[in-house]
Design a protein around this motif. Structure first.
Motif, PDB file in Angstrom:
ATOM      1  N   ALA A   1       0.881  -1.152   0.065  1.00  0.00           N
ATOM      2  CA  ALA A   1      -0.106  -0.033  -0.064  1.00  0.00           C
ATOM      3  C   ALA A   1       0.946   1.379   0.014  1.00  0.00           C
ATOM      4  O   ALA A   1       0.355   2.372  -0.492  1.00  0.00           O
ATOM      5  N   ARG A   2       1.905   1.101   0.639  1.00  0.00           N
ATOM      6  CA  ARG A   2       2.911   2.342   0.490  1.00  0.00           C
ATOM      7  C   ARG A   2       3.398   2.854  -1.086  1.00  0.00           C
ATOM      8  O   ARG A   2       3.531   4.050  -1.057  1.00  0.00           O
ATOM      9  N   GLY A   3       3.129   1.924  -1.621  1.00  0.00           N
ATOM     10  CA  GLY A   3       3.525   2.447  -3.305  1.00  0.00           C
ATOM     11  C   GLY A   3       2.238   3.338  -3.727  1.00  0.00           C
ATOM     12  O   GLY A   3       2.443   3.904  -4.856  1.00  0.00           O
ATOM     13  N   TYR A   4       1.264   3.425  -2.934  1.00  0.00           N
ATOM     14  CA  TYR A   4       0.018   4.457  -3.303  1.00  0.00           C
ATOM     15  C   TYR A   4      -0.127   5.565  -2.506  1.00  0.00           C
ATOM     16  O   TYR A   4      -0.402   5.308  -1.231  1.00  0.00           O
ATOM     17  N   PRO A   5       0.250   6.750  -2.959  1.00  0.00           N
ATOM     18  CA  PRO A   5       0.158   7.883  -2.105  1.00  0.00           C
ATOM     19  C   PRO A   5      -1.220   8.180  -1.622  1.00  0.00           C
ATOM     20  O   PRO A   5      -1.352   8.868  -0.747  1.00  0.00           O
ATOM     21  N   GLN A   6      -2.128   7.727  -2.320  1.00  0.00           N
ATOM     22  CA  GLN A   6      -3.534   8.078  -1.697  1.00  0.00           C
ATOM     23  C   GLN A   6      -3.809   7.308  -0.688  1.00  0.00           C
ATOM     24  O   GLN A   6      -4.880   7.653   0.278  1.00  0.00           O
ATOM     25  N   VAL A   7      -3.183   6.362  -0.206  1.00  0.00           N
ATOM     26  CA  VAL A   7      -3.432   5.485   1.128  1.00  0.00           C
ATOM     27  C   VAL A   7      -2.865   6.337   2.130  1.00  0.00           C
ATOM     28  O   VAL A   7      -1.452   6.321   2.340  1.00  0.00           O
ATOM     29  N   GLY A   8      -3.704   6.651   3.202  1.00  0.00           N
ATOM     30  CA  GLY A   8      -3.486   7.572   4.353  1.00  0.00           C
ATOM     31  C   GLY A   8      -3.121   6.574   5.527  1.00  0.00           C
ATOM     32  O   GLY A   8      -2.862   7.251   6.541  1.00  0.00           O
ATOM     33  N   GLY A   9      -3.007   5.356   5.677  1.00  0.00           N
ATOM     34  CA  GLY A   9      -2.933   4.421   6.717  1.00  0.00           C
ATOM     35  C   GLY A   9      -3.864   3.240   6.604  1.00  0.00           C
ATOM     36  O   GLY A   9      -4.308   2.958   5.719  1.00  0.00           O
ATOM     37  N   HIS A  10      -3.940   2.597   7.980  1.00  0.00           N
ATOM     38  CA  HIS A  10      -4.616   1.226   8.024  1.00  0.00           C
ATOM     39  C   HIS A  10      -5.618   0.973   9.322  1.00  0.00           C
ATOM     40  O   HIS A  10      -5.183   1.720  10.317  1.00  0.00           O
ATOM     41  N   VAL A  11      -6.447   0.354   9.320  1.00  0.00           N
ATOM     42  CA  VAL A  11      -7.237   0.167  10.401  1.00  0.00           C
ATOM     43  C   VAL A  11      -7.277  -1.346  10.508  1.00  0.00           C
ATOM     44  O   VAL A  11      -7.585  -1.956   9.594  1.00  0.00           O
ATOM     45  N   TYR A  12      -7.209  -1.866  11.978  1.00  0.00           N
ATOM     46  CA  TYR A  12      -7.164  -3.254  11.992  1.00  0.00           C
ATOM     47  C   TYR A  12      -8.501  -3.606  12.876  1.00  0.00           C
ATOM     48  O   TYR A  12      -8.836  -3.170  13.892  1.00  0.00           O
ATOM     49  N   PHE A  13      -8.826  -5.045  12.405  1.00  0.00           N
ATOM     50  CA  PHE A  13     -10.101  -5.691  12.842  1.00  0.00           C
ATOM     51  C   PHE A  13      -9.569  -6.674  13.613  1.00  0.00           C
ATOM     52  O   PHE A  13      -9.034  -7.606  13.022  1.00  0.00           O
ATOM     53  N   SER A  14      -9.534  -6.637  15.136  1.00  0.00           N
ATOM     54  CA  SER A  14     -10.314  -5.815  15.898  1.00  0.00           C
ATOM     55  C   SER A  14      -9.441  -5.603  17.213  1.00  0.00           C
ATOM     56  O   SER A  14      -8.430  -6.185  17.246  1.00  0.00           O
ATOM     57  N   ALA A  15      -9.996  -4.870  18.356  1.00  0.00           N
ATOM     58  CA  ALA A  15      -9.109  -4.647  19.384  1.00  0.00           C
ATOM     59  C   ALA A  15      -8.765  -5.887  20.098  1.00  0.00           C
ATOM     60  O   ALA A  15      -7.471  -5.882  20.487  1.00  0.00           O
ATOM     61  N   LYS A  16      -9.274  -6.852  20.176  1.00  0.00           N
ATOM     62  CA  LYS A  16      -8.936  -8.142  20.932  1.00  0.00           C
ATOM     63  C   LYS A  16      -8.040  -8.797  20.192  1.00  0.00           C
ATOM     64  O   LYS A  16      -7.030  -9.200  20.821  1.00  0.00           O
ATOM     65  N   GLU A  17      -7.966  -8.610  19.037  1.00  0.00           N
ATOM     66  CA  GLU A  17      -6.790  -9.293  18.011  1.00  0.00           C
ATOM     67  C   GLU A  17      -5.285  -8.443  18.185  1.00  0.00           C
ATOM     68  O   GLU A  17      -4.298  -9.101  18.370  1.00  0.00           O
TER      69      GLU A  17
END
Length: 410
Positions: A371-387
């Motif tokens: 994803a770092r190869g795409y400047p439009q990607v501003g980050g990531h969100v992980y599912f879920s908190a217990k994991e």
């Protein structure tokens, strides 16, 4: 809040609705380029998935658990928590619209003796974590018995608002009063607490269940005149929910007029290319446009959202829905819109045997590298908190080491 009368809704369904829904893009904030990288996690409360671990816990124990989730987010160098505050037409704050959530005490409507949303916002901000209030707009219950809801539940007071489907109860998105009500219920939290964002998940019209039909005939007969098909009417209902919520947030803001960001985390496939040339080269069994009646691409292209978090829950190279196809597709979709793109990551699948790629703890880290190869990607969100907390396969630790180590959360 602006409302559309039943008569006006029927008369203006196509033409006026289209002009109404194309005016929001100009209001997009201008400071998105300076935002910090998104490093988020979803903290689910429905069915006590992440928190609280048990509805039998005392308030002090639930508070300790919630602090621990936030502390682990900080330890993993995350900066945002998407906290589910309205899981099943109920509330994790003292709402005048809906009952207390059963996840807190085991009994819907029972006062837990404290205010979890107030506590969560204060504890998150104390740790320099953003807290986005995560709402499910239309799910009423994970069963089909209205008698199990509190006696004063809106779904019992307005049985014409509710439909059973797939073993659950849902508010009918085709009833304009429903749309107004769920917006008011959600906005109550925005007005009263200094949340940083309003967040919808992927449930709009329910996911299809084989052999069952979502019986909205009566609403379609009353409100659907002027539409070329029931599908077009259903999409308009969801478009209106999203547009109107975005418009209200931009007009009114949150508590004290503070800006509040608005985002959606949809199923990642808008449409397959075999269905629509604008779609992704995927062969997904569900398409949000056709099956959930959520035109997620339009919401981005019209600028109704501040951010979108497609749930790209498949590995690199997965034939039916390749991570390496969907991330570029979403990057092209947001490009030039001012809408921030974050990628939803299936941390919960790390270590699973199928597809085989998940057996490698490094798979998730490879996602961030790609994803770092795409400047439009501003980050990531992980599912879920217990994991995030358990990290059974070590995939989250690998992400931190490979991508977040030696950096700050700002």
């Amino acid at each position: 809040m602006r409302r559309i009368t039943r008569r006006g809704f029927a008369v203006a369904a196509l033409g006026a609705a289209s002009s109404l829904l194309t005016t929001a893009g100009a209001a997009a904030p201008a400071d998105r380029a300076s935002r910090r990288e998104m490093r988020g996690m979803w903290l689910a409360t429905v069915a006590n998935l992440d928190w609280p671990s048990s509805a039998r816990l005392q308030p002090a124990e639930q508070q300790r658990e919630l602090r621990a989730h936030f502390d682990r987010a900080v330890a993993r160098k995350l900066n945002t928590v998407f906290f589910q505050v309205r899981p099943t037409a109920d509330a994790l704050w003292p709402s005048p619209y809906e009952p207390w959530s059963a996840c807190l005490t085991g009994q819907q409507g029972r006062d837990p003796g404290w205010d979890p949303l107030d506590f969560a916002v204060r504890e998150a901000h104390r740790r320099n974590l953003e807290l986005h209030a995560w709402f499910n707009p239309y799910r009423v219950a994970n069963h089909t018995d209205p008698g199990r809801l509190t006696p004063d539940h809106p779904a019992r007071r307005h049985p014409d608002w509710v439909l059973p489907y797939g073993g659950k109860l849902y508010y009918n998105p085709g009833v304009p009063e429903v749309r107004g009500f769920v917006q008011d219920a959600m906005f109550d939290a925005v007005r009263r607490y200094p949340v940083d964002g309003v967040h919808f998940d992927d449930y709009f019209y329910p996911y299809p269940v084989a052999g069952q039909r979502f019986d909205d005939d009566a609403a379609f007969d009353e409100f659907g005149s002027g539409f070329r098909s029931r599908a077009a009417w259903r999409r308009d209902n969801i478009d209106r929910l999203v547009y109107e919520m975005a418009d209200r947030l931009r007009d009114e803001g949150g508590r004290g007029g503070r800006p509040v960001r608005f985002g959606v985390a949809p199923f990642a496939v808008w449409r397959n290319r075999a269905t629509d040339q604008q779609g992704s080269r995927t062969q997904a069994g569900v398409q949000t446009y056709d099956d959930l009646y959520a035109d997620t691409r339009r919401w981005v292209r019209e600028g109704w959202l501040d951010y979108i978090v497609p749930q790209v829950y498949w590995p690199l190279g997965f034939a039916a829905a390749d991570y390496a196809e969907l991330v570029p597709w979403w990057a092209r979709t947001v490009d030039g819109t001012g809408v921030d793109l974050y990628i939803g990551e299936a941390l919960y699948k790390a270590g699973e045997a199928q597809p085989a790629a998940w057996k490698d703890p490094a798979e998730l880290s490879r996602h961030l590298t790609f994803a770092r190869g795409y400047p439009q990607v501003g980050g990531h969100v992980y599912f879920s908190a217990k994991e995030v907390a358990k990290d059974r396969a070590g995939a989250m630790a690998r992400v931190v080491r490979d991508h977040y180590a030696g950096t700050t959360r700002a």
